[in-house]
Write an enzyme that holds these catalytic residues in place. Structure first.
Site, PDB file in Angstrom:
ATOM      1  N   ASP A  90       5.677 -30.740   4.179  1.00 15.08           N
ATOM      2  CA  ASP A  90       5.739 -32.196   4.127  1.00 15.08           C
ATOM      3  C   ASP A  90       6.075 -32.632   2.703  1.00 15.08           C
ATOM      4  O   ASP A  90       5.527 -32.097   1.731  1.00 15.08           O
ATOM      5  CB  ASP A  90       4.394 -32.806   4.540  1.00 15.08           C
ATOM      6  CG  ASP A  90       4.482 -34.312   4.703  1.00 15.08           C
ATOM      7  OD1 ASP A  90       5.049 -34.763   5.709  1.00 15.08           O
ATOM      8  OD2 ASP A  90       3.985 -35.029   3.813  1.00 15.08           O
ATOM      9  N   ASN A  98      11.191 -43.778  -0.917  1.00 11.81           N
ATOM     10  CA  ASN A  98      11.970 -44.810  -0.211  1.00 11.81           C
ATOM     11  C   ASN A  98      11.730 -46.195  -0.794  1.00 11.81           C
ATOM     12  O   ASN A  98      12.666 -46.985  -0.972  1.00 11.81           O
ATOM     13  CB  ASN A  98      11.618 -44.802   1.274  1.00 11.81           C
ATOM     14  CG  ASN A  98      12.302 -43.681   2.037  1.00 11.81           C
ATOM     15  OD1 ASN A  98      13.407 -43.280   1.700  1.00 11.81           O
ATOM     16  ND2 ASN A  98      11.641 -43.189   3.068  1.00 11.81           N
ATOM     17  N   ASP A 107      17.317 -40.441   2.023  1.00 15.35           N
ATOM     18  CA  ASP A 107      18.099 -39.568   2.906  1.00 15.35           C
ATOM     19  C   ASP A 107      18.692 -38.396   2.130  1.00 15.35           C
ATOM     20  O   ASP A 107      18.718 -37.260   2.615  1.00 15.35           O
ATOM     21  CB  ASP A 107      19.221 -40.363   3.579  1.00 15.35           C
ATOM     22  CG  ASP A 107      18.711 -41.295   4.658  1.00 15.35           C
ATOM     23  OD1 ASP A 107      17.534 -41.182   5.037  1.00 15.35           O
ATOM     24  OD2 ASP A 107      19.500 -42.145   5.123  1.00 15.35           O
ATOM     25  N   GLU A 133       9.687 -36.792   7.408  1.00 17.18           N
ATOM     26  CA  GLU A 133       9.838 -36.009   6.181  1.00 17.18           C
ATOM     27  C   GLU A 133       9.153 -34.651   6.285  1.00 17.18           C
ATOM     28  O   GLU A 133       8.798 -34.040   5.281  1.00 17.18           O
ATOM     29  CB  GLU A 133       9.275 -36.780   4.985  1.00 17.18           C
ATOM     30  CG  GLU A 133       7.787 -37.021   5.016  1.00 17.18           C
ATOM     31  CD  GLU A 133       7.393 -38.331   5.683  1.00 17.18           C
ATOM     32  OE1 GLU A 133       6.308 -38.851   5.362  1.00 17.18           O
ATOM     33  OE2 GLU A 133       8.169 -38.837   6.527  1.00 17.18           O
TER      34      GLU A 133
END
Length: 237
Positions: A90, A98, A107, A133
């Site tokens: 993770d 973000n 991304d 993610e």
């Protein structure tokens, strides 16, 4: 339209273009009554479509569907005596990436992390995007010690990656939960769902231990321990 089988396919064309081209050629050949070659192109189109359905569109790594097929397929029952390792990975504090740098940067981070995770894997191992993610590494025919080394090398590789080249101030680390099961134990049947749950529990322990760590089961003491971070590695993060 040219219909000389693979000679009509442009090298390096995207999968969607190849799929459309195979379908178009098959249609032309069918109208000409060349059913054998039409079938060849339809089968190629089907194979491309199937391969595409097993890949994550953003990262090009395998997707959850491929992971599920592998875990519940014959490959698990025929794994080698050392066993199989499943690592859940993770990205630490990915929401902050973000929020701070935007989703386009997020991304790109996901794509680069996927590439970094696939580097150095044994030939029979693979990386799959588990969701959001989170990624999964499946490493067959490996003992526990080597599996820990592979997972921790991947963690260090991500931490040392020059993320600032994407945006000043950007840094990315991962936490990993690693579950290993050995076929050398005669009473231990392949139970991929149990192994995934174990990896998920270990992943959360790595998070609680401070992130940027690999958590795995210490077989000798039956304790779950975080693999310690090398303090020197953070210089490149």
């Amino acid at each position: 339209m040219a219909a000389d089988d693979e000679a009509a396919l442009p090298p390096g064309a995207p999968t969607t273009d190849l799929l459309s081209l195979h379908e178009s050629i098959a249609g032309v050949l069918a109208t000409q009554g060349d059913w054998r070659r039409a079938y060849h192109h339809l089968k190629s189109a089907f194979d491309l479509a199937r391969a595409g359905s097993l890949r994550d569109t953003l990262t090009s790594s395998y997707n959850r569907r491929y992971l599920d097929q592998w875990l519940h397929g014959p490959a698990v029952d025929h794994r080698g005596p050392p066993g199989v390792a499943i690592a859940l990975v993770d990205l630490d504090l990915f929401k902050d990436v973000n929020d701070t740098f935007g989703h386009l940067v997020g991304d790109r981070v996901l794509r680069e992390v996927a590439d970094l995770l696939q580097q150095g894997l044994p030939p029979e191992a693979f990386c799959a995007r588990y969701g959001g993610e989170e990624f999964a590494l499946v490493i067959p025919d490996v003992d526990a010690a080597r599996a820990v080394r592979i997972a921790d090398t991947a963690r260090i590789r991500v931490a040392r990656h020059p993320w600032r080249r994407i945006r000043p101030g950007l840094s990315v680390t991962i936490s990993v939960g690693l579950a290993h099961e050995s076929r050398m134990e005669p009473d231990l049947a392949a139970e991929p769902e149990r192994q995934l749950r174990s990896a998920d529990t270990l992943l959360y322990m790595a998070k609680r231990a401070g992130r940027n760590k690999v958590a795995y089961q210490d077989r000798e003491s039956s304790r779950t321990i975080p693999h310690p971070m090398n303090t020197a590695e953070s210089a490149g993060a």
